[in-house]
Design an enzyme around this catalytic site. Structure first.
Site, PDB file in Angstrom:
ATOM      1  N   LYS A  22      12.192  -8.496   1.201  1.00 12.41           N
ATOM      2  CA  LYS A  22      10.869  -9.066   1.481  1.00 12.41           C
ATOM      3  C   LYS A  22       9.880  -8.727   0.366  1.00 12.41           C
ATOM      4  CE  LYS A  22       7.998  -6.781   4.425  1.00 12.41           C
ATOM      5  NZ  LYS A  22       6.669  -6.479   3.856  1.00 12.41           N
ATOM      6  N   ASN A  23       9.827  -7.448   0.005  1.00 14.30           N
ATOM      7  CA  ASN A  23       8.783  -7.012  -0.927  1.00 14.30           C
ATOM      8  C   ASN A  23       9.065  -7.379  -2.384  1.00 14.30           C
ATOM      9  OD1 ASN A  23       7.321  -6.133   1.207  1.00 14.30           O
ATOM     10  ND2 ASN A  23       7.798  -3.949   0.936  1.00 14.30           N
ATOM     11  N   ARG A  92      -1.274  -9.249   4.133  1.00 21.62           N
ATOM     12  CA  ARG A  92      -2.088  -8.750   3.024  1.00 21.62           C
ATOM     13  C   ARG A  92      -1.508  -9.124   1.669  1.00 21.62           C
ATOM     14  NH1 ARG A  92      -4.889  -4.553   4.275  1.00 21.62           N
ATOM     15  NH2 ARG A  92      -4.863  -3.954   2.112  1.00 21.62           N
ATOM     16  N   CYS A 116      -5.312  -2.115   7.896  1.00 21.03           N
ATOM     17  CA  CYS A 116      -4.192  -2.523   8.735  1.00 21.03           C
ATOM     18  C   CYS A 116      -3.715  -1.325   9.528  1.00 21.03           C
ATOM     19  CB  CYS A 116      -3.093  -3.194   7.922  1.00 21.03           C
ATOM     20  SG  CYS A 116      -1.850  -2.140   7.233  1.00 21.03           S
ATOM     21  N   ARG A 121      -5.925   0.747   3.143  1.00 17.86           N
ATOM     22  CA  ARG A 121      -5.277  -0.100   2.148  1.00 17.86           C
ATOM     23  C   ARG A 121      -6.247  -0.982   1.347  1.00 17.86           C
ATOM     24  NH1 ARG A 121       0.135  -2.601   4.464  1.00 17.86           N
ATOM     25  NH2 ARG A 121       0.660  -2.551   2.261  1.00 17.86           N
ATOM     26  N   ASP A 312       8.334   3.429   3.646  1.00 20.07           N
ATOM     27  CA  ASP A 312       8.837   2.364   4.528  1.00 20.07           C
ATOM     28  C   ASP A 312      10.091   2.777   5.307  1.00 20.07           C
ATOM     29  OD1 ASP A 312       6.771   0.753   3.721  1.00 20.07           O
ATOM     30  OD2 ASP A 312       7.958  -0.460   2.337  1.00 20.07           O
ATOM     31  N   ILE A 334       1.669   8.643   1.487  1.00 21.57           N
ATOM     32  CA  ILE A 334       1.231   7.345   0.948  1.00 21.57           C
ATOM     33  C   ILE A 334       0.145   6.700   1.821  1.00 21.57           C
ATOM     34  CG2 ILE A 334       1.974   5.063   0.113  1.00 21.57           C
ATOM     35  CD1 ILE A 334       3.355   7.287  -1.428  1.00 21.57           C
ATOM     36  N   ARG A 406       8.473 -10.020  11.012  1.00 15.80           N
ATOM     37  CA  ARG A 406       7.822 -10.171   9.705  1.00 15.80           C
ATOM     38  C   ARG A 406       8.760  -9.769   8.584  1.00 15.80           C
ATOM     39  NH1 ARG A 406       2.235  -7.433   8.812  1.00 15.80           N
ATOM     40  NH2 ARG A 406       2.848  -8.273   6.815  1.00 15.80           N
TER      41      ARG A 406
HETATM   42  N1  EPU Z   1      -4.190   2.111  -2.939  1.00 11.75           N
HETATM   43  C1  EPU Z   1      -5.540   2.205  -3.188  1.00 11.75           C
HETATM   44  N2  EPU Z   1      -6.136   1.180  -3.847  1.00 11.75           N
HETATM   45  C2  EPU Z   1      -5.449   0.070  -4.250  1.00 11.75           C
HETATM   46  C3  EPU Z   1      -4.072  -0.030  -3.996  1.00 11.75           C
HETATM   47  C4  EPU Z   1      -3.464   1.023  -3.341  1.00 11.75           C
HETATM   48  O1  EPU Z   1      -6.171   3.189  -2.833  1.00 11.75           O
HETATM   49  O2  EPU Z   1      -6.068  -0.823  -4.844  1.00 11.75           O
HETATM   50  C5  EPU Z   1      -3.502   3.209  -2.236  1.00 11.75           C
HETATM   51  C6  EPU Z   1      -2.990   2.745  -0.863  1.00 11.75           C
HETATM   52  O3  EPU Z   1      -4.001   2.826   0.128  1.00 11.75           O
HETATM   53  C7  EPU Z   1      -1.858   3.704  -0.633  1.00 11.75           C
HETATM   54  C8  EPU Z   1      -1.269   3.882  -2.031  1.00 11.75           C
HETATM   55  O4  EPU Z   1      -2.321   3.536  -2.939  1.00 11.75           O
HETATM   56  O5  EPU Z   1      -2.343   4.932  -0.175  1.00 11.75           O
HETATM   57  C9  EPU Z   1      -0.043   3.056  -2.345  1.00 11.75           C
HETATM   58  O6  EPU Z   1      -0.214   1.734  -1.895  1.00 11.75           O
HETATM   59  P1  EPU Z   1       0.462   0.507  -2.636  1.00 11.75           P
HETATM   60  O7  EPU Z   1      -0.596  -0.279  -3.303  1.00 11.75           O
HETATM   61  O8  EPU Z   1       1.615   0.955  -3.450  1.00 11.75           O
HETATM   62  O9  EPU Z   1       0.990  -0.345  -1.383  1.00 11.75           O
HETATM   63  P2  EPU Z   1       1.088  -1.907  -1.345  1.00 11.75           P
HETATM   64  O10 EPU Z   1       1.388  -2.408  -2.700  1.00 11.75           O
HETATM   65  O11 EPU Z   1      -0.085  -2.462  -0.609  1.00 11.75           O
HETATM   66  C10 EPU Z   1       3.671  -2.052  -0.956  1.00 11.75           C
HETATM   67  C11 EPU Z   1       4.568  -2.627   0.095  1.00 11.75           C
HETATM   68  C12 EPU Z   1       4.460  -1.790   1.359  1.00 11.75           C
HETATM   69  C13 EPU Z   1       4.860  -0.354   1.021  1.00 11.75           C
HETATM   70  C14 EPU Z   1       3.986   0.182  -0.110  1.00 11.75           C
HETATM   71  C15 EPU Z   1       4.373   1.569  -0.576  1.00 11.75           C
HETATM   72  C16 EPU Z   1       4.613  -4.968  -0.510  1.00 11.75           C
HETATM   73  C17 EPU Z   1       4.257  -6.361  -0.172  1.00 11.75           C
HETATM   74  N3  EPU Z   1       4.203  -4.012   0.333  1.00 11.75           N
HETATM   75  O12 EPU Z   1       2.354  -2.125  -0.405  1.00 11.75           O
HETATM   76  O13 EPU Z   1       5.394  -2.338   2.288  1.00 11.75           O
HETATM   77  O14 EPU Z   1       4.719   0.465   2.148  1.00 11.75           O
HETATM   78  O15 EPU Z   1       4.051  -0.715  -1.240  1.00 11.75           O
HETATM   79  O16 EPU Z   1       5.678   1.593  -1.019  1.00 11.75           O
HETATM   80  O17 EPU Z   1       5.278  -4.721  -1.495  1.00 11.75           O
HETATM   81  C18 EPU Z   1       6.281  -2.757   4.415  1.00 11.75           C
HETATM   82  O18 EPU Z   1       7.131  -3.496   3.867  1.00 11.75           O
HETATM   83  O19 EPU Z   1       6.377  -2.419   5.622  1.00 11.75           O
HETATM   84  C19 EPU Z   1       5.150  -2.278   3.646  1.00 11.75           C
HETATM   85  C20 EPU Z   1       4.046  -1.807   4.212  1.00 11.75           C
END
Ligand code: EPU
Length: 427
Positions: A22-23, A92, A116, A121, A312, A334, A406
């Site tokens: 998915k990701n 998102r 969320c 996030r 995850d 995280i 999802r």
């Molecule tokens: N963060 C910030 N600011 C930002 C971006 C991130 O503070 O602008 C913080 C987040 O709040 C968090 C950390 O940085 O504490 C890492 O978040 P990250 O941005 O890596 O998460 P994401 O890119 O929103 C993806 C996956 C998630 C997975 C996380 C961590 C996708 C579509 N989603 O989310 O997947 O948990 O990386 O590995 O790739 C899931 O599949 O269930 C899922 C939640």
């Protein structure tokens, strides 16, 4: 409301195939926006989230067709530049169209995602990164408007922590920027590598794959391509933990074992047999012919960016630790609110205490959980309840299963295929 009903206590034996990730599918689908033309993606999982991304692309003017796992996306003519609230609020990851739209047209308008279930996030890293490439961003009526007059300008972008979608968004914006962009403290998740492979096949120049420092030399334009989505390591990990918890011996096929280094080590530490093959992993919860399961040992985990233990898989591993012998300390670094499954696991008999980002799980040994009606709260929390239900005595009834749909392709069918007594009741 639809429900999943599980009669626990069945051993899981046989083979189960992983779907595409998915990701990885989500950013790769978004990347088709960068270059006008017909792109072909293979091994695309059919999930609620991938369908939502197709809807987002449709609202931007793209056309698509799907045959089994092959999705063709035609981005020849874009007619819009906006990802609306109605779609972003359901997923998102819709924000992943920001980078590609900026690369292609220099303008995008995307609803700002709210918090969320697992945390606030924010997307401040994405926006600050775009600004460093010369983009003006403004927040108006709940939407982020991002615009650049001419070409984006290469620059050095540093992430305070290695954001996965932040790295992907910046990569997609930088590929057509003028000059060199360096992303420091970039995410190294395999899904980022899959995106780099796609962008490279489209003509982008990117160095540093699999490292935390990515260098992008901007090119004027990219061309369409075809590429396969990598196997879903989180889905694979979920099935490995399920077999460890329920017992039996099963092989998860069509996967890349090297993408699960931390989970394999932790399962072995817990006394679970794990054998890695080229494109499959065999896990032994209870060896064939043996009635009594060897005890599971408690191990500690700490979630970290890749190659650390994935957040995850934290909820699923916690379900396993509730039936281990000993005490397990689980530290979530995280997301600040990713313990929603704890209250539900407690209803099934799990002995878990939370203090801030740490959960202490006192394992009750195999047979320590009992079935109960429980509620799914987010995608991975739902998977942890399925695992608990498979290992528990009696019947578990999980409601709000739309979370599961999802991100797990035909999970119920796949688990039935290896012997689980599990079914969906549609109401
Ligand atoms: N963060 C910030 N600011 C930002 C971006 C991130 O503070 O602008 C913080 C987040 O709040 C968090 C950390 O940085 O504490 C890492 O978040 P990250 O941005 O890596 O998460 P994401 O890119 O929103 C993806 C996956 C998630 C997975 C996380 C961590 C996708 C579509 N989603 O989310 O997947 O948990 O990386 O590995 O790739 C899931 O599949 O269930 C899922 C939640």
């Amino acid at each position: 409301m639809d429900k999943i009903i599980i009669e626990g206590g069945r051993l899981l034996n046989g083979r189960v195939a992983a779907s595409g990730a998915k990701n990885a599918a989500l950013p790769l689908m978004a990347a088709t926006l960068i270059a006008p033309g017909l792109h072909t993606l293979y091994n695309v999982p059919d999930l609620r989230d991938t369908r939502t991304m197709l809807k987002v692309l449709e609202t931007l003017g793209a056309a698509w067709t799907r045959t089994e796992t092959e999705v063709r996306i035609d981005t020849s003519r874009l007619t819009g530049a906006e990802a609306p609230y109605e779609l972003v609020k359901t997923m998102r990851a819709s924000v992943l169209v920001l980078g590609p739209l900026l690369a292609r047209t220099g303008y995008a308008r995307v609803s700002l995602p709210g918090g969320c279930a697992i945390g606030a996030r924010p997307i401040n890293f994405h926006l600050r990164g775009f600004e460093q490439l010369g983009v003006r961003t403004t927040l108006r009526e709940g939407y982020v408007e991002a615009a650049v007059d001419d070409r984006l300008q290469g620059n050095v972008v540093y992430f305070d922590s290695p954001s996965v979608t932040g790295t992907e968004n910046l990569l997609m914006a930088a590929v057509t920027a003028e000059g060199k962009t360096v992303i420091k403290n970039a995410a190294r998740e395999p899904e980022v590598g899959n995106l780099i492979d796609m962008l490279t096949a489209m003509g982008a120049e990117i160095q540093g794959r699999d490292t935390d420092r990515l260098t992008i030399h901007g090119v004027r334009r990219l061309h369409p391509t075809e590429i396969s989505i990598i196997p879903d390591r989180i889905e694979v990990g979920t099935y490995l933990i399920a077999v460890a918890a329920a017992g039996g011996e099963a092989t998860v096929t069509d996967c890349i074992p090297a993408h699960l280094p931390s989970l394999v080590e932790k399962l072995r530490g817990a006394g679970v047999g794990v054998v890695e093959h080229d494109t499959a992993i065999t896990v032994t919860g209870i060896p064939p012919g043996k009635k009594d399961a060897p005890a599971l040992r408690s191990v500690d985990i700490r979630t970290m960016p890749y190659p650390g233990f994935p957040t995850d898989l934290q909820a699923q591993f916690m379900a396993l630790m509730t039936i281990a012998d000993g005490v397990s300390v689980i530290h979530e670094t995280i997301f600040e609110n990713r313990f929603m499954h704890v209250a539900e696991l407690q209803r099934m008999g799990g002995n878990i205490k939370i203090g801030g980002p740490t959960a202490i799980v006192k394992g009750k040994g195999r047979g320590g959980l009992s079935g109960a009606p429980v509620m799914a709260t987010d995608l991975r929390a739902s998977a942890s309840l399925v695992i608990a239900g498979l290992a528990a005595r009696g019947v578990t009834e999980i409601s709000r299963i739309y979370h599961l749909e999802r991100g797990y392709e035909t999970m119920v069918d796949k688990l039935r295929g290896i012997g689980a007594d599990i079914r969906i009741v549609r109401e």
